[in-house]
Design an enzyme around this catalytic site. Structure first.
Site, PDB file in Angstrom:
ATOM      1  N   ASP A 177       3.232  -1.061   9.488  1.00  0.00           N
ATOM      2  CA  ASP A 177       3.094  -1.547   7.481  1.00  0.00           C
ATOM      3  C   ASP A 177       1.859  -1.748   7.296  1.00  0.00           C
ATOM      4  O   ASP A 177       2.916  -3.411   7.300  1.00  0.00           O
ATOM      5  CB  ASP A 177       4.344  -1.393   7.274  1.00  0.00           C
ATOM      6  CG  ASP A 177       4.236  -1.554   5.304  1.00  0.00           C
ATOM      7  OD1 ASP A 177       2.738  -1.766   4.844  1.00  0.00           O
ATOM      8  OD2 ASP A 177       5.247  -1.659   4.778  1.00  0.00           O
ATOM      9  N   HIS A 178       0.942  -1.952   7.523  1.00  0.00           N
ATOM     10  CA  HIS A 178       0.103  -3.197   7.400  1.00  0.00           C
ATOM     11  C   HIS A 178       0.028  -4.121   6.455  1.00  0.00           C
ATOM     12  O   HIS A 178      -0.663  -5.315   6.620  1.00  0.00           O
ATOM     13  CB  HIS A 178      -1.459  -2.478   7.326  1.00  0.00           C
ATOM     14  CG  HIS A 178      -2.282  -2.313   6.138  1.00  0.00           C
ATOM     15  ND1 HIS A 178      -1.784  -0.789   5.287  1.00  0.00           N
ATOM     16  CD2 HIS A 178      -3.354  -2.848   5.191  1.00  0.00           C
ATOM     17  CE1 HIS A 178      -2.380  -0.998   4.609  1.00  0.00           C
ATOM     18  NE2 HIS A 178      -2.942  -2.085   4.309  1.00  0.00           N
ATOM     19  N   HIS A 240       4.350  -0.206   1.330  1.00  0.00           N
ATOM     20  CA  HIS A 240       3.948  -1.541   0.800  1.00  0.00           C
ATOM     21  C   HIS A 240       5.107  -2.581  -0.603  1.00  0.00           C
ATOM     22  O   HIS A 240       5.140  -3.655  -0.150  1.00  0.00           O
ATOM     23  CB  HIS A 240       2.375  -1.546   0.800  1.00  0.00           C
ATOM     24  CG  HIS A 240       1.769  -0.335   1.254  1.00  0.00           C
ATOM     25  ND1 HIS A 240       1.757  -0.941   2.670  1.00  0.00           N
ATOM     26  CD2 HIS A 240       0.729   0.046   1.383  1.00  0.00           C
ATOM     27  CE1 HIS A 240       1.104   0.040   3.561  1.00  0.00           C
ATOM     28  NE2 HIS A 240       0.288   0.684   2.307  1.00  0.00           N
TER      29      HIS A 240
HETATM   30  C1  BG6 Z   1      -2.506   2.407   3.171  1.00  0.00           C
HETATM   31  C2  BG6 Z   1      -2.398   3.272   2.400  1.00  0.00           C
HETATM   32  O1  BG6 Z   1      -1.416   2.296   3.023  1.00  0.00           O
HETATM   33  O2  BG6 Z   1      -2.688   1.245   2.193  1.00  0.00           O
HETATM   34  C3  BG6 Z   1      -3.476   3.691   0.991  1.00  0.00           C
HETATM   35  O3  BG6 Z   1      -2.845   4.607   2.965  1.00  0.00           O
HETATM   36  C4  BG6 Z   1      -4.341   2.405   0.280  1.00  0.00           C
HETATM   37  O4  BG6 Z   1      -4.042   5.173   0.042  1.00  0.00           O
HETATM   38  C5  BG6 Z   1      -3.807   1.276   0.883  1.00  0.00           C
HETATM   39  O5  BG6 Z   1      -5.929   2.667  -0.241  1.00  0.00           O
HETATM   40  C6  BG6 Z   1      -4.580  -0.164   0.182  1.00  0.00           C
HETATM   41  O6  BG6 Z   1      -4.474  -1.139   1.441  1.00  0.00           O
HETATM   42  P1  BG6 Z   1      -5.050  -2.125   0.862  1.00  0.00           P
HETATM   43  O7  BG6 Z   1      -5.084  -3.449   2.524  1.00  0.00           O
HETATM   44  O8  BG6 Z   1      -6.844  -1.646   1.174  1.00  0.00           O
HETATM   45  O9  BG6 Z   1      -4.530  -3.167   0.037  1.00  0.00           O
END
Ligand code: BG6
Length: 485
Positions: A177-178, A240
């Site tokens: 989960d980044h 997230h």
């Molecule tokens: C991803 C989603 O996990 O997170 C995307 O699949 C989204 O739809 C993105 O745009 C948002 O990540 P960040 O790091 O730009 O907030």
């Protein structure tokens, strides 16, 4: 002799690899964080050569990476990049992969397999890795990183866990989960548990409500094929937003170790009040931006939500009665991720304030992006008045303290942790299933357009008006604690 590590990326020809994974690996390399000998092997369907992969990898870095490239380091790095053309469902391709890896490694080696493919290939890849003997650990450890989405509901997540756990042990699986790799998200636990001033008031006695916003300005960005089948609840909430909620609400873990942290996250998810389908409308507003159905690749009658606001309660001693409002959407007014903790009014105001006076309560805002930091809003006396008050902000900005480029890409930390065997920032199977269990009633209810028409909002707005009503009913409103407000 140095150990050899091989990183195999399935789906290397995709966007994620070009934008995030290869730049992250290269930056780790140029920062001397990739120790020992290593190989990076890309596996995908296209008939690329090593040279083509290297060229595309470099283009990705030039286009998407925010760091300076040391060209000498790049030449060293690109020589370790290899490409294999194969099919995820074809056993022979995996035999070919196994042979190629053995030739490259020439002896014992550790291996990380990164699944950056569409989710319908996850099980096939893992089964084929098992069948071709690549999960056995006689010659080094084996780990598998799995991208999201992990399932589409509780049942599919359970099945996926069940299928992959036939091949892998839980401690070999790194569900990514980044958001957990973001510095500011890791800082939630530091702010809470490396300070004494916050934790004593971090509970229902002092906090009136908590708001978590992850707003995006962008729309589909050519991902309609994926997005239109998932929508915002699966795309953003299951992973997230519920992770942010856990970090802000969980009890202090016994230690920093992976399972101690994950145990606390699971415990708090267990305490989230389950909402039955009959009550879903009372606790949520789902919307779609005007014009979504006309986007390329979107079904004409699409009932896919691009915005959601959901109210949660956590039934435990710390949080009983405190609403947590979570919202996320595409095509909103700004790109911002923040957590605003609103405190209660002081029990008694002894100042001679006019009756109409509207008092602003304290807020602590954790600013996750783009202007990373922490803001504390409190009242101060307006000079030269008897007792008039004004809200002011104490602000901490990362850039002021650490400079403009101090924050690495989330994927750097996550890839490094997977290589080091630290799973604290990855999702355990039970957490992933609990998150679906919480959200399934919302997803199921809102999938029926006849019973749950989506609220339409204008691109560039803060979402549908109905989401304001969700808070107004409880006497609150959406707040913005970060940025210039
Ligand atoms: C991803 C989603 O996990 O997170 C995307 O699949 C989204 O739809 C993105 O745009 C948002 O990540 P960040 O790091 O730009 O907030």
């Amino acid at each position: 002799m140095d150990t050899t590590t091989t990183i195999v990326i399935f789906g290397i020809s995709g966007d994620l690899a070009q934008r995030k994974l290869i730049p992250a690996l290269f930056n780790l390399f140029q920062k001397d964080r990739l120790k020992g000998n290593f190989n990076i092997v890309g596996f995908a369907g296209r008939s690329w050569t090593d040279l083509e992969l290297r060229k595309i990898a470099r283009e990705g870095i030039d286009k998407f990476a925010g760091f300076q490239v040391n060209n000498e380091k790049w030449r060293e790095f690109e020589n370790q990049l290899h490409y294999i053309s194969g099919k995820f469902q074809d056993e022979n391709s995996f035999v070919h992969l196994a042979n190629t890896l053995e030739n490259l490694e020439n002896g014992s080696a550790n291996r990380v397999f990164y699944l950056a493919t569409p989710p319908n290939f996850f099980t096939d890849i893992i089964v084929n890795l098992g069948k071709s003997g690549q999960i056995e650990e006689e010659n080094g450890w084996r780990r598998v990183v799995i991208e999201k989405p992990f399932g589409t509901d509780l049942e599919s997540a359970k099945k996926l866990n069940h299928d992959i756990l036939k091949v892998l042990r839980e401690d070999q699986i790194y569900r990514i989960d980044h958001y957990l790799g973001k510095e500011t998200v890791q800082n939630i636990l530091i702010a809470r548990f490396a300070n004494t001033i916050f934790e004593p008031v971090w509970n229902r006695n002092y906090i009136s409500n908590v708001q978590i916003t992850v707003a995006e300005k962008v729309g589909l960005e050519h991902r309609a094929g994926y997005y239109d089948t998932v929508g915002v609840v699966r795309d953003m909430f299951q992973n997230h937003l519920l992770q942010l909620l856990s970090l802000v609400s969980m009890e202090p873990p016994a230690s920093h170790k992976a399972n101690d942290q994950r145990d606390e996250k699971v415990k708090v998810l267990k305490a989230i009040r389950r909402i039955s389908q009959a009550e879903v409308h009372k606790h949520s507003v789902l919307g779609q931006y005007r014009g979504y159905k006309e986007e390329d690749g979107v079904a004409l009658n699409s009932q896919t939500p691009t915005y959601a606001a959901i109210q949660f309660f956590i039934d435990n001693w710390r949080w009983e009665g405190v609403p947590f409002y979570l919202r996320s959407g595409k095509k909103m007014a700004e790109k911002i991720s923040e957590i605003v903790i609103q405190f209660k009014r002081p029990p008694h105001l002894m100042f001679p304030l006019p009756e109409s006076y509207s008092f602003t309560t304290n807020t602590l805002s954790l600013c996750l992006q783009p202007d990373e930091g922490i803001h504390l809003k409190f009242e101060t006396k307006v000079p030269d008045t008897i007792a008039e008050t004004k809200s002011v902000d104490l602000e901490y900005h990362y850039k002021d303290v650490f400079g403009n480029n101090a924050i690495p890409e989330a994927y750097e930390r996550l890839l490094l942790d997977a290589l080091l065997g630290d799973a604290a920032l990855f999702t355990r199977s039970d957490r992933s299933e609990l998150a679906w269990e919480i959200l399934d009633p919302f997803i199921n209810t809102w999938e029926d357009a006849t019973k749950s028409p989506l609220a339409i909002y204008d691109p560039g707005s803060w979402g549908p008006k109905q989401s304001d009503d969700l808070l107004a009913r409880d006497g609150y409103q959406w707040m913005r604690g970060c940025g210039n407000h």
